[in-house]
Design a protein around this motif. Structure first.
Motif, PDB file in Angstrom:
ATOM      1  N   HIS A  18       0.826  -1.208   0.000  1.00  0.00           N
ATOM      2  CA  HIS A  18       0.000   0.000   0.000  1.00  0.00           C
ATOM      3  C   HIS A  18       0.855   1.251   0.000  1.00  0.00           C
ATOM      4  O   HIS A  18       0.644   2.165  -0.801  1.00  0.00           O
ATOM      5  N   TRP A  19       1.861   1.316   0.894  1.00  0.00           N
ATOM      6  CA  TRP A  19       2.639   2.560   0.938  1.00  0.00           C
ATOM      7  C   TRP A  19       3.495   2.726  -0.304  1.00  0.00           C
ATOM      8  O   TRP A  19       3.710   3.837  -0.772  1.00  0.00           O
ATOM      9  N   LYS A  20       3.974   1.612  -0.873  1.00  0.00           N
ATOM     10  CA  LYS A  20       4.728   1.732  -2.118  1.00  0.00           C
ATOM     11  C   LYS A  20       3.827   2.216  -3.250  1.00  0.00           C
ATOM     12  O   LYS A  20       4.203   3.079  -4.053  1.00  0.00           O
ATOM     13  N   SER A  21       2.627   1.674  -3.299  1.00  0.00           N
ATOM     14  CA  SER A  21       1.672   2.081  -4.329  1.00  0.00           C
ATOM     15  C   SER A  21       1.296   3.550  -4.169  1.00  0.00           C
ATOM     16  O   SER A  21       1.144   4.280  -5.162  1.00  0.00           O
ATOM     17  N   THR A  22       1.150   3.993  -2.920  1.00  0.00           N
ATOM     18  CA  THR A  22       0.813   5.388  -2.647  1.00  0.00           C
ATOM     19  C   THR A  22       1.857   6.323  -3.244  1.00  0.00           C
ATOM     20  O   THR A  22       1.525   7.342  -3.856  1.00  0.00           O
TER      21      THR A  22
END
Length: 219
Positions: A18-22
């Motif tokens: 999730h944080w990488k995608s963000t």
């Protein structure tokens, strides 16, 4: 031990994804849905997250002016050379940095002392160190105001992205006009505008970045 190492593997993988995608999917948006509205609570949560950004000595020398009313947006848009996203986004933040000398650092550090996060003597040492670094040094104060506000603006942008919102940072504006129109304090610098809202069509994908070998040095 990292935070992710302390939670179950499957959950950690989801959080990491999730944080990488963000970060990877964030774009600097120019087109927003003008019908989209953010509540005061939603705006407040974005600012709360932005204030978790780091600052030297924990100065927290920033302020966020959330411009959301049509008339105020029109004034800000004029100061931003007519950029449409100022008024089309649900809210456009004026992210301000304040000079370090205007901060009552002892008061800012008191909650950390009361929470047992730092000894009172350490807090007093930080206050004295900050005084020595910034007293009589206008350039150092300005530099720190710019750093703090920029870190806060970057955190605001990521908070918006993680919340499913688009954002568009802007440095193209008349700083003196913004200062006058929105009654900034004498010690405040309008560092950046950040438009936040629901993306409309027509925004570009994230542009390619320079390769690691050009930007990273291992030493």
């Amino acid at each position: 031990m990292t935070f992710l190492a302390q939670i179950p593997v499957a959950e950690a993988s989801l959080i990491e994804a999730h944080w990488k995608s963000t970060i990877e999917n964030r774009v600097s948006a120019n087109h927003f849905d003008p019908s989209h509205v953010l509540s005061e609570l939603e705006i407040g949560e974005l600012v709360r997250l932005a204030t978790l950004a780091p600052s030297a000595y924990n100065l927290q020398n920033w302020r966020f002016i959330a411009v959301r009313e049509a008339q105020a947006k029109a004034r800000l848009r004029e100061a931003a050379y007519g950029q449409a996203k100022v008024s089309e986004a649900a809210v456009t933040f004026i992210v301000c940095g304040a000079s370090a000398g205007s901060v009552d650092l002892g008061a800012r550090l008191r909650p950390s002392v009361e929470a047992g996060l730092m000894p009172a003597g350490m807090a007093e040492g930080w206050v004295e160190a900050a005084r020595r670094q910034f007293a009589g040094n206008a350039q150092a104060e300005r530099d720190e105001a710019l750093r703090s506000a920029s870190l806060a603006a970057a955190t605001l942008i990521l908070a918006a992205s993680a919340s499913g919102l688009a954002s568009g940072p802007m440095t193209g504006f008349d700083a003196e006009a913004v200062r006058k129109e929105f009654s900034l304090q004498p010690d405040e610098i309008p560092v950046m505008l950040v438009a936040v809202g629901r993306a409309a069509g027509g925004n570009c994908r994230q542009k390619p970045r320079r390769p690691l070998e050009e930007v990273m040095v291992l030493s």
